[in-house]
Motif scaffolding. Structure first.
Motif, PDB file in Angstrom:
ATOM      1  N   VAL A   1       0.490  -0.952  -0.067  1.00 57.95           N
ATOM      2  CA  VAL A   1      -0.289  -0.134   0.596  1.00 57.95           C
ATOM      3  C   VAL A   1       1.195   1.144  -0.091  1.00 57.95           C
ATOM      4  CG1 VAL A   1      -1.895   1.274   1.102  1.00 57.95           C
ATOM      5  CG2 VAL A   1      -1.899  -0.955   1.486  1.00 57.95           C
ATOM      6  N   ASP A   2       1.646   1.622   0.782  1.00 53.31           N
ATOM      7  CA  ASP A   2       2.846   2.731   0.742  1.00 53.31           C
ATOM      8  C   ASP A   2       3.540   2.847  -0.158  1.00 53.31           C
ATOM      9  OD1 ASP A   2       1.969   2.709   3.410  1.00 53.31           O
ATOM     10  OD2 ASP A   2       4.093   2.454   4.442  1.00 53.31           O
ATOM     11  N   GLY A   3       4.160   1.436  -0.707  1.00 54.74           N
ATOM     12  CA  GLY A   3       4.540   1.622  -2.690  1.00 54.74           C
ATOM     13  C   GLY A   3       3.475   2.227  -3.224  1.00 54.74           C
ATOM     14  N   ALA A   4       2.454   1.691  -3.891  1.00 54.11           N
ATOM     15  CA  ALA A   4       1.337   2.344  -4.524  1.00 54.11           C
ATOM     16  C   ALA A   4       0.994   3.907  -4.024  1.00 54.11           C
ATOM     17  CB  ALA A   4      -0.122   1.486  -4.564  1.00 54.11           C
ATOM     18  N   ALA A   5       1.067   4.437  -2.242  1.00 56.11           N
ATOM     19  CA  ALA A   5       0.983   5.564  -2.164  1.00 56.11           C
ATOM     20  C   ALA A   5       2.451   6.458  -2.656  1.00 56.11           C
ATOM     21  CB  ALA A   5       0.755   5.515  -0.627  1.00 56.11           C
ATOM     22  N   ALA A   6       3.464   6.408  -2.814  1.00 55.99           N
ATOM     23  CA  ALA A   6       4.403   6.393  -3.353  1.00 55.99           C
ATOM     24  C   ALA A   6       4.415   7.304  -4.688  1.00 55.99           C
ATOM     25  CB  ALA A   6       6.024   6.101  -2.018  1.00 55.99           C
ATOM     26  N   ARG A   7       3.825   5.787  -4.871  1.00 59.28           N
ATOM     27  CA  ARG A   7       3.631   5.944  -6.911  1.00 59.28           C
ATOM     28  C   ARG A   7       3.278   6.858  -7.025  1.00 59.28           C
ATOM     29  NH1 ARG A   7       5.131   0.666  -6.520  1.00 59.28           N
ATOM     30  NH2 ARG A   7       2.714  -0.162  -5.738  1.00 59.28           N
ATOM     31  N   MET A   8       2.019   7.127  -6.441  1.00 61.05           N
ATOM     32  CA  MET A   8       0.622   8.005  -6.640  1.00 61.05           C
ATOM     33  C   MET A   8       0.953   9.506  -6.167  1.00 61.05           C
ATOM     34  SD  MET A   8      -2.479   8.817  -7.128  1.00 61.05           S
ATOM     35  CE  MET A   8      -2.425   7.420  -8.164  1.00 61.05           C
ATOM     36  N   ALA A   9       2.061   9.661  -5.275  1.00 54.53           N
ATOM     37  CA  ALA A   9       2.475  11.013  -5.093  1.00 54.53           C
ATOM     38  C   ALA A   9       3.214  11.474  -6.014  1.00 54.53           C
ATOM     39  CB  ALA A   9       3.191  11.212  -3.572  1.00 54.53           C
ATOM     40  N   ARG A  10       4.483  10.366  -6.730  1.00 56.40           N
ATOM     41  CA  ARG A  10       4.540  11.279  -7.782  1.00 56.40           C
ATOM     42  C   ARG A  10       4.399  11.948  -8.709  1.00 56.40           C
ATOM     43  NH1 ARG A  10       7.984   7.140  -6.134  1.00 56.40           N
ATOM     44  NH2 ARG A  10       7.534   5.800  -8.171  1.00 56.40           N
ATOM     45  N   ALA A  11       3.142  10.988  -8.977  1.00 59.06           N
ATOM     46  CA  ALA A  11       2.319  11.665 -10.210  1.00 59.06           C
ATOM     47  C   ALA A  11       1.542  12.824  -9.419  1.00 59.06           C
ATOM     48  CB  ALA A  11       1.033  11.311 -10.801  1.00 59.06           C
ATOM     49  N   VAL A  12       1.063  13.112  -8.382  1.00 56.12           N
ATOM     50  CA  VAL A  12       0.303  13.861  -7.844  1.00 56.12           C
ATOM     51  C   VAL A  12       1.719  15.459  -8.144  1.00 56.12           C
ATOM     52  CG1 VAL A  12      -0.300  15.399  -5.632  1.00 56.12           C
ATOM     53  CG2 VAL A  12      -1.384  12.926  -6.987  1.00 56.12           C
ATOM     54  N   SER A  13       3.315  14.763  -7.888  1.00 61.35           N
ATOM     55  CA  SER A  13       3.659  16.484  -7.499  1.00 61.35           C
ATOM     56  C   SER A  13       3.680  17.500  -9.330  1.00 61.35           C
ATOM     57  CB  SER A  13       5.068  15.931  -7.502  1.00 61.35           C
ATOM     58  OG  SER A  13       5.390  15.095  -5.590  1.00 61.35           O
ATOM     59  N   GLY A  14       3.711  15.264 -10.481  1.00 60.51           N
ATOM     60  CA  GLY A  14       3.831  16.202 -11.176  1.00 60.51           C
ATOM     61  C   GLY A  14       2.453  16.902 -11.821  1.00 60.51           C
ATOM     62  N   VAL A  15       1.735  16.680 -11.477  1.00 63.38           N
ATOM     63  CA  VAL A  15       0.717  17.231 -11.927  1.00 63.38           C
ATOM     64  C   VAL A  15      -0.017  18.805 -11.200  1.00 63.38           C
ATOM     65  CG1 VAL A  15      -2.379  17.040 -12.006  1.00 63.38           C
ATOM     66  CG2 VAL A  15      -0.605  15.730 -13.096  1.00 63.38           C
ATOM     67  N   GLN A  16       0.904  18.564  -9.555  1.00 65.64           N
ATOM     68  CA  GLN A  16      -0.029  20.031  -8.665  1.00 65.64           C
ATOM     69  C   GLN A  16       1.149  20.618  -9.307  1.00 65.64           C
ATOM     70  OE1 GLN A  16       2.874  21.287  -6.255  1.00 65.64           O
ATOM     71  NE2 GLN A  16       1.482  22.419  -5.714  1.00 65.64           N
ATOM     72  N   ASN A  17       2.531  20.655  -9.340  1.00 66.45           N
ATOM     73  CA  ASN A  17       3.387  21.596  -9.647  1.00 66.45           C
ATOM     74  C   ASN A  17       3.400  22.514 -11.515  1.00 66.45           C
ATOM     75  OD1 ASN A  17       5.455  22.004  -8.133  1.00 66.45           O
ATOM     76  ND2 ASN A  17       5.928  20.097  -8.626  1.00 66.45           N
ATOM     77  N   LEU A  18       2.983  21.430 -12.203  1.00 69.89           N
ATOM     78  CA  LEU A  18       2.448  21.899 -13.391  1.00 69.89           C
ATOM     79  C   LEU A  18       1.228  23.046 -13.900  1.00 69.89           C
ATOM     80  CD1 LEU A  18       3.182  21.264 -16.423  1.00 69.89           C
ATOM     81  CD2 LEU A  18       0.734  19.782 -16.584  1.00 69.89           C
ATOM     82  N   LEU A  19       0.276  22.710 -12.854  1.00 70.27           N
ATOM     83  CA  LEU A  19      -0.436  24.248 -12.815  1.00 70.27           C
ATOM     84  C   LEU A  19      -0.617  24.786 -11.643  1.00 70.27           C
ATOM     85  CD1 LEU A  19      -3.610  21.006 -13.804  1.00 70.27           C
ATOM     86  CD2 LEU A  19      -2.270  22.621 -15.727  1.00 70.27           C
TER      87      LEU A  19
END
Length: 419
Positions: A323-341
């Motif tokens: 579960v924590d591995g999935a959360a860490a991968r999702m955090a990278r995607a969230v960071s990309g979108v959050q910084n982009l926009l």
């Protein structure tokens, strides 16, 4: 053979009738967002419209049954002012979420309150025409159970996995709905129910639900990360949903989460949709020695993932790693979108959210905040949806309410077919 250039886009104009429609929506939206109600003077101050314009619009809204007078305000100098509030029973909308494993149907009032709901399991073996026949019957039975007068129902919204063809109202080949190739969902359900039908992606519907529920934050911009059989993001910028050129914005599945991961059908390795799918998480848990669990169909996979999350909550190391591995991968995607926009709000939701919530809210926020480019200028809030597990079905109904009653700048534009 040379391709002729496309003609340049030309801005459309506006006219007074369009401005009038827009101003009505602005006033209704102001009243809707203030649950304790507003006086006409307060509406004028908030919207910048003249007192006479506000008075005329409020009279029209009262006549339509969209707002109601709920008492007097005695605060401040002068005579008491009449308070206006949204009339929850003024209109209703029906929403359907067509998930790969479950069909959820809701009836919503004008304030976004659920007055009736139903859930029916869905098997991928059932052909589309039979699914739509069942959906239409479920819509009718849910309306009947709600006791809502049919003439007060503004329409039916349907949320489906993408991609969709918006103008055609069709599902055009969703990976998680096998056999759904160019299925005319909008026309078929309109024919079967007799209701006006809107079709949109489930991730976009979820973002609209969060916006309608007042969860957009002070800037009106946020990213809604949808966790279900598939992954996606609904993007809202200054109160308007970003749909993209074809209405299919927000696809996250093919962002690369791990270049050494398994090969995806798109040809890349380690795509987020493959790495973080429920089936992949369950198989990873079984490889670590947990289980075994049956994984013959998606319902079994979702049940098995619930057990993995339960074990993670109990502190079982192998489950925590999954579960924590999935959360860490999702955090990278969230960071990309959050910084982009440059978002200041990130919201999670969807069918799997209640199972993943506790670990994701522990793992994701510090990782995203550590990577935030504009952290010196504003913090980023990360939280779960305010709508609940049925956010996509509620969002489908909110599509109808939003289309009918929310102010959007596009309303001002004269369509090419208009005189």
């Amino acid at each position: 053979m040379s391709v002729p250039p496309r003609p340049p886009a030309v801005r459309r104009g506006s006219n007074l009738p369009r401005v009038g429609d827009y101003n009505r929506a602005v006033v209704l939206d102001a009243v809707r967002r203030h649950v304790d109600g507003l006086s006409r003077v307060e509406v004028a101050a908030l919207t910048g419209l003249s007192a006479q314009t506000v008075s005329n619009i409020c009279r029209w809204l009262l006549d339509q049954g969209l707002v109601e007078e709920t008492g007097k305000s005695s605060g401040g100098p002068g005579k008491p002012r009449t308070i206006l509030q949204l009339a929850p029973h003024g209109r209703y909308a029906v929403g359907v979420h067509l998930d790969p494993v479950l069909v959820t149907t809701v009836v919503l009032d004008l304030r976004g309150g659920v007055v009736a709901r139903s859930n029916v399991p869905l098997s991928p073996e059932v052909p589309p025409h039979l699914v739509l026949k069942m959906v239409a019957a479920e819509v009718e039975s849910t309306i009947a159970a709600s006791g809502v007068p049919r003439e007060r129902i503004a329409g039916l919204g349907v949320a489906v996995p993408g991609p969709v063809d918006g103008p055609a109202g069709a599902v055009v080949g969703a990976p998680n709905l096998p056999g759904w190739q160019r299925v005319p969902v909008q026309d078929e359900l309109a024919r079967r129910t007799g209701l006006p039908v809107l079709l949109d992606k489930d991730v976009i519907a979820a973002a609209v639900a969060e916006m309608w529920a007042g969860g957009a934050g002070p800037t009106g911009s946020f990213a809604f990360f949808y966790l279900g059989t598939g992954l996606g993001a609904g993007l809202v910028l200054r109160g308007e949903v970003l749909r993209g050129a074809s209405g299919n914005a927000g696809e996250l599945g093919h962002l690369v989460a791990d270049g050494a991961g398994p090969l995806c059908a798109c040809g890349q390795r380690g795509c987020l949709g493959e790495m973080n799918s429920p089936r992949a998480m369950v198989l990873r848990a079984q490889e670590a020695g947990l289980g075994p669990w049956p994984t013959d169909d998606e319902l079994q996979v979702h049940d098995a993932l619930a057990r993995v999350c339960e074990l993670a909550g109990q502190g079982v190391p192998e489950a925590l790693a999954v579960v924590d591995g999935a959360a860490a991968r999702m955090a990278r995607a969230v960071s990309g979108v959050q910084n982009l926009l440059d978002m200041d709000l990130v919201v999670f939701g969807g069918p799997l959210w209640s199972r993943l919530e506790s670990r994701f809210l522990e793992v994701v926020p510090p990782l995203v905040r550590a990577r935030e480019v504009a952290s010196a200028l504003h913090p980023v809030e990360i939280r779960g949806t305010r709508v609940g597990q049925d956010v996509a079905a509620v969002g489908a109904a909110c599509l109808v309410l939003d289309d009918a009653f929310s102010p959007r700048s596009s309303v001002l534009l004269v369509s090419p077919a208009s005189p």
